[in-house]
Design a protein around this motif. Structure first.
Motif, PDB file in Angstrom:
ATOM      1  N   GLY A 510       0.828  -1.201   0.000  1.00 62.48           N
ATOM      2  CA  GLY A 510       0.000   0.000   0.000  1.00 62.48           C
ATOM      3  C   GLY A 510       0.859   1.246   0.000  1.00 62.48           C
ATOM      4  N   ASP A 511       0.224   2.403   0.236  1.00 64.06           N
ATOM      5  CA  ASP A 511       0.949   3.676   0.199  1.00 64.06           C
ATOM      6  C   ASP A 511       1.443   4.129   1.565  1.00 64.06           C
ATOM      7  OD1 ASP A 511      -1.411   4.366   1.443  1.00 64.06           O
ATOM      8  OD2 ASP A 511      -2.028   5.852  -0.056  1.00 64.06           O
ATOM      9  N   GLY A 512       1.238   3.314   2.580  1.00 70.13           N
ATOM     10  CA  GLY A 512       1.668   3.680   3.925  1.00 70.13           C
ATOM     11  C   GLY A 512       0.555   4.270   4.759  1.00 70.13           C
ATOM     12  N   HIS A 513      -0.447   4.837   4.086  1.00 72.05           N
ATOM     13  CA  HIS A 513      -1.615   5.342   4.791  1.00 72.05           C
ATOM     14  C   HIS A 513      -2.740   4.305   4.771  1.00 72.05           C
ATOM     15  CE1 HIS A 513       0.154   9.328   5.111  1.00 72.05           C
ATOM     16  NE2 HIS A 513       0.536   9.193   3.853  1.00 72.05           N
ATOM     17  N   LYS A 514      -2.679   3.440   3.782  1.00 74.38           N
ATOM     18  CA  LYS A 514      -3.539   2.268   3.709  1.00 74.38           C
ATOM     19  C   LYS A 514      -2.667   1.088   3.315  1.00 74.38           C
ATOM     20  CE  LYS A 514      -7.903   4.568   2.522  1.00 74.38           C
ATOM     21  NZ  LYS A 514      -9.015   4.639   1.529  1.00 74.38           N
ATOM     22  N   CYS A 515      -2.735   0.010   4.081  1.00 72.25           N
ATOM     23  CA  CYS A 515      -1.932  -1.180   3.793  1.00 72.25           C
ATOM     24  C   CYS A 515      -2.848  -2.397   3.793  1.00 72.25           C
ATOM     25  CB  CYS A 515      -0.824  -1.359   4.834  1.00 72.25           C
ATOM     26  SG  CYS A 515       0.390  -0.013   4.867  1.00 72.25           S
ATOM     27  N   ALA A 516      -2.633  -3.297   2.816  1.00 71.70           N
ATOM     28  CA  ALA A 516      -3.428  -4.514   2.696  1.00 71.70           C
ATOM     29  C   ALA A 516      -2.498  -5.715   2.748  1.00 71.70           C
ATOM     30  CB  ALA A 516      -4.229  -4.509   1.391  1.00 71.70           C
ATOM     31  N   ASP A 517      -2.990  -6.766   3.351  1.00 69.89           N
ATOM     32  CA  ASP A 517      -2.189  -7.989   3.483  1.00 69.89           C
ATOM     33  C   ASP A 517      -1.879  -8.577   2.111  1.00 69.89           C
ATOM     34  OD1 ASP A 517      -1.081 -10.328   4.909  1.00 69.89           O
ATOM     35  OD2 ASP A 517      -2.794 -11.335   3.954  1.00 69.89           O
ATOM     36  N   ILE A 518      -0.642  -9.046   1.948  1.00 69.59           N
ATOM     37  CA  ILE A 518      -0.224  -9.715   0.715  1.00 69.59           C
ATOM     38  C   ILE A 518      -0.462 -11.211   0.862  1.00 69.59           C
ATOM     39  CG2 ILE A 518       1.729 -10.243  -0.804  1.00 69.59           C
ATOM     40  CD1 ILE A 518       3.007  -7.622   0.091  1.00 69.59           C
ATOM     41  N   ASN A 519      -1.052 -11.827  -0.120  1.00 68.38           N
ATOM     42  CA  ASN A 519      -1.209 -13.287  -0.128  1.00 68.38           C
ATOM     43  C   ASN A 519       0.058 -13.905  -0.708  1.00 68.38           C
ATOM     44  OD1 ASN A 519      -1.974 -15.951  -0.291  1.00 68.38           O
ATOM     45  ND2 ASN A 519      -3.878 -15.554  -1.423  1.00 68.38           N
ATOM     46  N   GLU A 520       0.992 -14.214   0.188  1.00 67.52           N
ATOM     47  CA  GLU A 520       2.285 -14.727  -0.274  1.00 67.52           C
ATOM     48  C   GLU A 520       2.145 -16.054  -1.010  1.00 67.52           C
ATOM     49  OE1 GLU A 520       3.275 -12.135   3.307  1.00 67.52           O
ATOM     50  OE2 GLU A 520       1.719 -13.607   2.749  1.00 67.52           O
ATOM     51  N   ARG A 528       7.261 -23.556  -3.029  1.00 70.55           N
ATOM     52  CA  ARG A 528       7.246 -24.162  -4.366  1.00 70.55           C
ATOM     53  C   ARG A 528       7.934 -25.531  -4.391  1.00 70.55           C
ATOM     54  NH1 ARG A 528       3.408 -21.849  -5.107  1.00 70.55           N
ATOM     55  NH2 ARG A 528       3.083 -19.919  -6.280  1.00 70.55           N
ATOM     56  N   CYS A 529       8.303 -26.057  -3.228  1.00 71.95           N
ATOM     57  CA  CYS A 529       8.973 -27.355  -3.190  1.00 71.95           C
ATOM     58  C   CYS A 529       7.966 -28.475  -3.447  1.00 71.95           C
ATOM     59  CB  CYS A 529       9.677 -27.558  -1.848  1.00 71.95           C
ATOM     60  SG  CYS A 529       8.567 -27.417  -0.435  1.00 71.95           S
ATOM     61  N   ASP A 530       8.505 -29.639  -3.785  1.00 75.16           N
ATOM     62  CA  ASP A 530       7.657 -30.784  -4.085  1.00 75.16           C
ATOM     63  C   ASP A 530       6.984 -31.268  -2.802  1.00 75.16           C
ATOM     64  OD1 ASP A 530       6.459 -32.837  -5.505  1.00 75.16           O
ATOM     65  OD2 ASP A 530       8.148 -34.211  -5.111  1.00 75.16           O
ATOM     66  N   GLY A 531       5.660 -31.328  -2.842  1.00 74.95           N
ATOM     67  CA  GLY A 531       4.920 -31.791  -1.681  1.00 74.95           C
ATOM     68  C   GLY A 531       4.564 -30.689  -0.696  1.00 74.95           C
ATOM     69  N   CYS A 532       4.880 -29.425  -0.988  1.00 71.95           N
ATOM     70  CA  CYS A 532       4.580 -28.305  -0.074  1.00 71.95           C
ATOM     71  C   CYS A 532       3.149 -27.814  -0.288  1.00 71.95           C
ATOM     72  CB  CYS A 532       5.536 -27.141  -0.294  1.00 71.95           C
ATOM     73  SG  CYS A 532       7.244 -27.514   0.165  1.00 71.95           S
ATOM     74  N   SER A 533       2.537 -27.337   0.813  1.00 70.60           N
ATOM     75  CA  SER A 533       1.245 -26.653   0.724  1.00 70.60           C
ATOM     76  C   SER A 533       1.349 -25.336   1.503  1.00 70.60           C
ATOM     77  CB  SER A 533       0.124 -27.525   1.294  1.00 70.60           C
ATOM     78  OG  SER A 533       0.346 -27.761   2.669  1.00 70.60           O
ATOM     79  N   CYS A 534       0.708 -24.276   0.985  1.00 77.49           N
ATOM     80  CA  CYS A 534       0.838 -22.924   1.558  1.00 77.49           C
ATOM     81  C   CYS A 534      -0.499 -22.461   2.145  1.00 77.49           C
ATOM     82  CB  CYS A 534       1.295 -21.943   0.478  1.00 77.49           C
ATOM     83  SG  CYS A 534       1.556 -20.261   1.086  1.00 77.49           S
ATOM     84  N   LYS A 535      -0.395 -21.820   3.319  1.00 79.70           N
ATOM     85  CA  LYS A 535      -1.576 -21.241   3.958  1.00 79.70           C
ATOM     86  C   LYS A 535      -1.257 -19.786   4.317  1.00 79.70           C
ATOM     87  CE  LYS A 535      -4.736 -21.688   7.852  1.00 79.70           C
ATOM     88  NZ  LYS A 535      -5.047 -22.422   9.115  1.00 79.70           N
ATOM     89  N   ASN A 536      -2.037 -18.869   3.755  1.00 79.25           N
ATOM     90  CA  ASN A 536      -1.786 -17.436   4.014  1.00 79.25           C
ATOM     91  C   ASN A 536      -2.298 -17.047   5.401  1.00 79.25           C
ATOM     92  OD1 ASN A 536      -0.944 -14.757   3.041  1.00 79.25           O
ATOM     93  ND2 ASN A 536      -3.127 -14.257   3.252  1.00 79.25           N
ATOM     94  N   SER A 537      -1.575 -16.127   6.044  1.00 76.77           N
ATOM     95  CA  SER A 537      -1.983 -15.574   7.333  1.00 76.77           C
ATOM     96  C   SER A 537      -1.843 -14.048   7.265  1.00 76.77           C
ATOM     97  CB  SER A 537      -1.152 -16.155   8.475  1.00 76.77           C
ATOM     98  OG  SER A 537       0.214 -15.812   8.316  1.00 76.77           O
ATOM     99  N   TRP A 538      -2.406 -13.325   8.259  1.00 75.42           N
ATOM    100  CA  TRP A 538      -2.355 -11.852   8.257  1.00 75.42           C
ATOM    101  C   TRP A 538      -0.927 -11.389   8.542  1.00 75.42           C
ATOM    102  CZ3 TRP A 538      -2.385  -7.766  12.194  1.00 75.42           C
ATOM    103  CH2 TRP A 538      -2.734  -6.523  11.661  1.00 75.42           C
ATOM    104  N   GLY A 539      -0.313 -10.830   7.531  1.00 70.44           N
ATOM    105  CA  GLY A 539       1.050 -10.351   7.676  1.00 70.44           C
ATOM    106  C   GLY A 539       2.113 -11.395   7.434  1.00 70.44           C
ATOM    107  N   GLY A 540       1.716 -12.608   7.019  1.00 72.80           N
ATOM    108  CA  GLY A 540       2.703 -13.662   6.785  1.00 72.80           C
ATOM    109  C   GLY A 540       2.083 -14.843   6.078  1.00 72.80           C
ATOM    110  N   TYR A 541       2.718 -16.019   6.238  1.00 74.27           N
ATOM    111  CA  TYR A 541       2.218 -17.244   5.608  1.00 74.27           C
ATOM    112  C   TYR A 541       2.825 -18.432   6.335  1.00 74.27           C
ATOM    113  CZ  TYR A 541       6.823 -17.501   3.399  1.00 74.27           C
ATOM    114  OH  TYR A 541       8.171 -17.579   3.180  1.00 74.27           O
ATOM    115  N   GLU A 542       2.274 -19.628   6.058  1.00 78.07           N
ATOM    116  CA  GLU A 542       2.777 -20.877   6.667  1.00 78.07           C
ATOM    117  C   GLU A 542       2.818 -21.959   5.606  1.00 78.07           C
ATOM    118  OE1 GLU A 542       1.654 -23.959  10.307  1.00 78.07           O
ATOM    119  OE2 GLU A 542       0.336 -22.285   9.806  1.00 78.07           O
ATOM    120  N   CYS A 543       3.980 -22.689   5.529  1.00 78.90           N
ATOM    121  CA  CYS A 543       4.140 -23.784   4.571  1.00 78.90           C
ATOM    122  C   CYS A 543       4.179 -25.107   5.322  1.00 78.90           C
ATOM    123  CB  CYS A 543       5.426 -23.622   3.773  1.00 78.90           C
ATOM    124  SG  CYS A 543       5.291 -22.405   2.466  1.00 78.90           S
ATOM    125  N   LYS A 544       3.509 -26.143   4.771  1.00 80.11           N
ATOM    126  CA  LYS A 544       3.528 -27.483   5.349  1.00 80.11           C
ATOM    127  C   LYS A 544       3.886 -28.497   4.273  1.00 80.11           C
ATOM    128  CE  LYS A 544       0.223 -26.730   9.096  1.00 80.11           C
ATOM    129  NZ  LYS A 544      -1.054 -27.198   9.712  1.00 80.11           N
TER     130      LYS A 544
END
Length: 630
Positions: A510-520, A528-544
């Motif tokens: 965002g522009d610093g006055h409005k910020c939106a979470d990025i879906n990493e 992107r590894c073989d067998g990985c799954s991604c779960k987005n979180s607010w301000g971050g993400y988690e890979c399993k």
């Protein structure tokens, strides 16, 4: 000055023909009274004097002084020699008598003031009715002294001037007179009604600068008087109209509205550039409607705020003299824009404008009041004020319009507290959460300036925006940057180490006055590894990883958990081997280095210090001469 007529000038053919439409009018000379107290043969005679339109008349008061007529430079057009060239037979103030002619009236008053005179009288050089002494319209020389004249001045008739000169030349008695302004301002009741004839054009030279400075300086006094019900103020604007034969000309179209009915001169006196007269007429109309609409809601004093703010924010010099800027000012002062537009009507319509028609009718004097022919003009209790358009002088003139003992407190004390910031924050910017405001009360009224709060400087226009900047800004309203808390986590776009502005933190966009979470999880470099799954979180993400595998984020890979024991064994084995080798190397290195250093030191010392055997030989050899001598 314009006298006995009001001229309406329009260019019919550019640079060639000027058409003048003249309406016979009436100019009323405002007067003070002069009484002669000495010599005895002239005692108690009274004469009229016309009050000068510069300097400071003592409305409501009087002055007794000795009249002095200079032997040299009696026209007062040059500076008088000496620090205090004029003396009287007593300690009374000096009232300097000068002759008319050869230079501006105002210059005579200035030179008299510089010579120590308390007042200046100019004796007419012709037998005619009294006129008003006006200041020069435009003069580079006059600009240096007009605003500095602080004494009263007046024009007297030729016959009275001759009488005073003759009495001075006889020299038997000191010529003493009383200048009396006590009856110059009527006071019919306990409320003073006054009008200010002005113009929204801020590019007309000395007079425009004078009137805008007055509005800014007098605003605090005017609002206190009006809020207390002591005065009723009405603004007015002079307009002209285009003669019928020239209505369809390009000049009249560019300088007039409503088919030539209401006009104003071109601000730059150049039809080909800048703003046009019609722009001035429309803004004049807008300012009239601001007062009308504000008065309907019992807030008539807001006119002073609007005109002051418009001059600051929407000046011609900054190329902001526009409808958009004007309505922005109205919005900041909580004025109903739709009502003001309705009041203004349609400038393009071929009909009379109700508001401006009243203004043109009011320009023509009624009763004892003359026509408005000098701009700006102040009319107090139906009498045209004469003198310097200056804050304290005007306040004194208005206070002189009250009946005796009916003066409001402001007339008795110079202390002012306008308290404009208490009402809607004065139309300035504010941060309610932090209780910070850009509104500041001064003796001239409120000003909108971004503040310094808790050691943090704010910057902006003071009306719509103020933003904190510099160290410590994040502690106050998060520096004006975006900040949000979810699930116990807080992210902020403000950083005290980054003074360049507001930047969204990692994981947000965002522009610093409005910020939106990025879906990493949609990014190419994440999970992107073989067998990985991604779960987005607010301000971050988690890979399993699938199955019984462990995700290594640094390498974006999955490894089997059952291989971890063997991995630890190999790691410990490598670490143990490395440690043993390092220890052995250190011991070997330490022994060899120590032996080498010992041998080197011994070699160096042997060159400068004898060993045991050598010491004995040298000692015996050196002792022999001692034994022989013994």
């Amino acid at each position: 000055m314009m006298r006995n007529s009001m001229a309406m000038l329009f260019v019919a053919v550019v640079g060639v023909v000027i058409a003048c439409y003249v309406v016979e009018g009436r100019f009323v000379v405002e007067k003070e009274s002069i009484s002669v107290l000495s010599p005895s043969d002239l005692r108690y005679t009274r004469h009229d004097a016309s009050i000068g339109n510069f300097g400071v008349p003592d409305y409501g008061g009087s002055m007794v002084g000795s009249v002095v007529y200079p032997q040299k430079g009696s026209n007062g057009c040059s500076s008088f020699d000496g620090d205090k060239p004029f003396k009287s037979k007593s300690s009374r103030p000096i009232i300097l008598l000068l002759d008319r002619g050869e230079c501006y009236f105002a210059l005579k008053a200035w030179n008299g003031q510089e010579a120590g005179a308390a007042a200046v009288l100019v004796a007419d050089d012709r037998d005619e009715p009294l006129i008003t002494m006006d200041s020069p319209q435009e003069s580079s020389d006059a600009n240096g002294y007009i605003d500095k004249i602080g004494i009263p001045s007046a024009l007297i008739e030729k016959s009275f001037g001759d009488t005073l000169r003759e009495a001075i030349q006889k020299g038997k008695e000191d010529v003493v007179i009383r200048l009396d302004w006590r009856e110059s301002m009527p006071h019919p009741d306990q409320r003073v009604e006054y009008e200010f004839w002005t113009n929204s054009n801020d590019e007309c030279g000395i007079r425009c600068d004078e009137q805008m400075k007055f509005v800014k300086d007098f605003k605090g006094h005017a609002q206190i008087l009006e809020k207390g019900g002591y005065t009723m103020f009405t603004p007015h604007y002079i307009t002209w109209y285009c003669p019928q034969p020239f209505i369809l000309s390009d000049q009249c179209k560019s300088q007039c509205i409503n088919n030539g009915r209401y006009c104003a001169p071109d601000p730059e006196n150049d039809f080909g550039k800048g703003y046009q007269g019609r722009d001035v007429v429309i803004e004049n109309l807008r300012q009239l409607c601001v007062h009308r609409v504000a008065n309907e809601s019992h807030r008539s004093w807001v006119w002073w705020d609007y005109v002051t703010d418009f001059h600051i924010r929407c000046s011609m010099k900054q190329m902001r003299y526009s409808k958009e800027c004007a309505e922005s000012v109205m919005e900041s002062l909580d004025l109903p824009i739709a009502k003001i537009r309705s009041c203004m009507g349609d400038p393009e319509a071929d009909v009379e404008n109700k508001v401006l028609k009243i203004e043109q009718d009011r320009q023509v004097g009624e009763g004892s009041r003359g026509d408005i022919t000098i701009l700006p003009t102040l009319v107090i209790n139906n009498v045209q004020y004469r003198g310097k358009l200056e804050r304290t002088a005007i306040l004194k003139a208005i206070c002189a319009g009250f009946q005796e003992t009916a003066d409001p407190p402001i007339c008795l004390s110079g202390a002012l507290e306008t308290n404009e910031c208490l009402e809607r924050n004065g139309g300035c910017w504010s941060d309610v959460r932090s209780n910070i405001t850009a509104c500041k009360d001064t003796f001239r009224g409120r000003v909108c300036e971004c503040p310094v709060a808790n050691g943090v400087q704010y910057r902006g226009d003071g009306y719509k925006s103020c933003e904190a900047f510099g160290p410590g800004r994040c502690a106050i309203s998060n520096g004006g940057c975006w900040s949000e808390t979810k699930n116990g986590q807080t992210f902020s776009a403000c950083s005290d180490s980054d003074l360049s502005g507001c930047r969204c933190p990692q994981g947000f966009r965002g522009d610093g006055h409005k910020c939106a979470d990025i879906n990493e999880c949609t990014e190419d470099h994440v999970c992107r590894c073989d067998g990985c799954s991604c779960k987005n979180s607010w301000g971050g993400y988690e890979c399993k990883c699938k199955g019984d595998k462990l995700y290594i984020k640094e390498h974006d890979t999955c490894i089997a958990k059952n291989a971890s024991k063997f991995g630890w064994f190999l790691t410990l084995l490598v670490l143990g081997t490395t440690a043993a080798a390092a220890t052995a190397g250190y011991l070997f290195y330490k022994y060899r280095l120590r032996t080498y250093m010992d041998s080197e030191i011994m070699a160096i010392m042997s060159q400068y210090m004898p060993l045991d055997g050598q010491h004995n030989q040298v000692t015996q050899h050196e002792a022999e001469p001692l034994q022989q001598s013994a």
